[in-house]
Write a protein that holds these residues in place. Structure first.
Motif, mmCIF file in Angstrom:
data_model
loop_
_atom_site.group_PDB
_atom_site.id
_atom_site.type_symbol
_atom_site.label_atom_id
_atom_site.label_comp_id
_atom_site.label_asym_id
_atom_site.label_seq_id
_atom_site.Cartn_x
_atom_site.Cartn_y
_atom_site.Cartn_z
ATOM 1 N N LYS A 159 62.974 131.634 41.255
ATOM 2 C CA LYS A 159 62.392 130.371 40.813
ATOM 3 C C LYS A 159 61.080 129.988 41.515
ATOM 4 O O LYS A 159 60.997 128.956 42.201
ATOM 5 C CB LYS A 159 63.415 129.247 40.975
ATOM 6 N N LYS B 121 55.617 134.167 28.366
ATOM 7 C CA LYS B 121 56.682 133.327 27.813
ATOM 8 C C LYS B 121 57.503 134.066 26.763
ATOM 9 O O LYS B 121 58.700 133.824 26.620
ATOM 10 C CB LYS B 121 56.083 132.053 27.238
ATOM 11 N N GLU C 128 63.453 134.225 37.258
ATOM 12 C CA GLU C 128 64.688 133.489 36.948
ATOM 13 C C GLU C 128 65.546 133.283 38.189
ATOM 14 O O GLU C 128 66.152 132.219 38.372
ATOM 15 C CB GLU C 128 65.483 134.247 35.884
ATOM 16 N N LEU D 148 53.503 126.739 35.104
ATOM 17 C CA LEU D 148 54.558 126.057 35.849
ATOM 18 C C LEU D 148 55.895 126.642 35.434
ATOM 19 O O LEU D 148 56.247 126.627 34.239
ATOM 20 C CB LEU D 148 54.509 124.552 35.565
ATOM 21 N N ASN D 149 56.628 127.189 36.379
ATOM 22 C CA ASN D 149 57.916 127.830 36.085
ATOM 23 C C ASN D 149 58.997 126.765 36.046
ATOM 24 O O ASN D 149 59.451 126.286 37.090
ATOM 25 C CB ASN D 149 58.228 128.890 37.145
ATOM 26 N N GLN D 150 59.432 126.404 34.867
ATOM 27 C CA GLN D 150 60.366 125.287 34.707
ATOM 28 C C GLN D 150 61.812 125.720 34.588
ATOM 29 O O GLN D 150 62.693 124.897 34.405
ATOM 30 C CB GLN D 150 59.972 124.472 33.465
ATOM 31 N N LYS D 151 62.085 127.016 34.648
ATOM 32 C CA LYS D 151 63.479 127.483 34.519
ATOM 33 C C LYS D 151 64.227 127.286 35.821
ATOM 34 O O LYS D 151 63.661 127.370 36.893
ATOM 35 C CB LYS D 151 63.493 128.953 34.112
ATOM 36 N N LYS E 39 57.465 128.393 41.964
ATOM 37 C CA LYS E 39 56.895 127.167 41.406
ATOM 38 C C LYS E 39 55.879 127.491 40.322
ATOM 39 O O LYS E 39 55.838 126.830 39.277
ATOM 40 C CB LYS E 39 56.235 126.347 42.522
ATOM 41 N N PHE E 40 55.054 128.511 40.562
ATOM 42 C CA PHE E 40 54.025 128.903 39.601
ATOM 43 C C PHE E 40 54.053 130.414 39.388
ATOM 44 O O PHE E 40 54.342 131.188 40.305
ATOM 45 C CB PHE E 40 52.625 128.508 40.086
#
Length: 311
Positions: A295, A265, A292, A308-311, A297-298
């Motif tokens: 994208k 992170k 980025e 959890l990839n929230q971008k 999911k994980f």
């Protein structure tokens, strides 16, 4: 006399060079024409692989090894060296055509019984704190109970904690490693080579991916955009990461290019455990950009829970 001394010196240099490899086992090149410089923006797999993550043990390690504590972000966060809880995993990759593979080889039964001395030296065992391992799953037992006919193992790298289950596997199973992982010479290997040799087992089927050393490259391993092997040098010369599109979303496995959630992170590379911090930083930047743009999911750090990839 001096001629004899020169010959002896040449022999000693040759032996030193051999012992400075991570393993003295023979390795063969694995070549492919499916090599590119990036993962496609939107892969279109012809087949879907299934991914399963298996947590095999809890452990702990020095935070100064897991993270570069001299990084300004680490200093700003007030991070100091301590024992950090981590885990050991392997990943099961099931391809509908080509069968089932592992990423890393988990842990063998000897380690669950406290019999590490059969495979690693006493010095290595003490330095690795192997007595602190809390083992939940051993490799051969997992493969047997799930009736898995293993077709190969991809190693994120050959640090000992990633090969603790290799000796249990059939000798015909291919072990795939990254470019330069075996053939690069490093002084530390003088101390770990014997342990690595025993863990890999007798006459392992070692295949070194024929990508460009010290450069980031992507291999579409099955040739159907279902499983991408990424050379990410730095942590070790042949460190690998993996991008895996699946039906429920894509997955990015970092290997030890980044050990921890915090490191991912904050974009902070590993510390003392990493061979080349500058190369590791380039590789981590590549993986961050991949996350980025594509994208997943994980995202899976090397030794902590998936993110959890929230971008």
């Amino acid at each position: 006399m001096f001629q004899h001394l020169g010959s002896i010196f040449s022999v000693l240099i040759s032996l030193l060079t051999l012992f400075c490899q991570v393993t003295s086992h023979q390795v063969k090149p694995y070549t492919s024409d499916k090599i590119t410089e990036s993962v496609p923006l939107s892969p279109q797999p012809k087949h879907w692989v299934e991914l399963k993550v298996v947590k095999v043990a809890d452990w702990e390690a020095s935070l100064a090894g897991l993270l570069d504590l001299d990084d300004p972000k680490a200093k700003m966060a007030g991070l100091k060296d301590r024992l950090e809880p981590i885990s050991i995993y392997f990943y099961v990759i099931k391809h509908p055509i080509y069968g089932t593979y592992l990423i890393d080889s988990g842990i063998g039964e000897s380690f669950s019984k406290g019999e590490a001395g059969a495979y690693v030296s006493s010095i290595v065992e003490s330095q690795m704190n192997l007595k602190r391992l809390k083992v939940y799953e051993t490799t051969n037992v997992y493969l047997s109970k799930n009736k898995i006919d293993l077709k190969g193992v991809f190693y994120t790298h050959l640090h000992l904690d990633h090969v603790l289950g290799a000796y249990e596997l059939d000798r015909s199973v291919p072990f795939y490693v990254g470019p330069g992982e075996v053939t690069t010479h490093q002084f530390i290997n003088l101390f770990v080579q014997g342990s690595t040799n025993r863990l890999l087992g007798e006459n392992p089927n070692l295949l070194q991916l024929d990508l460009k050393k010290n450069q980031i490259r992507v291999l579409d391993f099955f040739g159907d955009q279902s499983f991408f092997v990424i050379a990410v040098p730095g942590h070790t010369p042949g460190s690998l990461a993996f991008f895996i599109p699946t039906k429920d979303g894509s997955h990015l496995i970092l290997g030890d290019s980044c050990h921890t959630e915090w490191g991912w992170k904050e974009s902070v590379v590993p510390g003392a455990f990493t061979t080349d911090a500058k190369l590791n930083r380039k590789s981590l930047e590549f993986l961050k950009k991949l996350a980025e743009t594509n994208k997943p999911k994980f995202v899976y750090p090397g030794h902590q829970e998936r993110i959890l990839n929230q971008k």
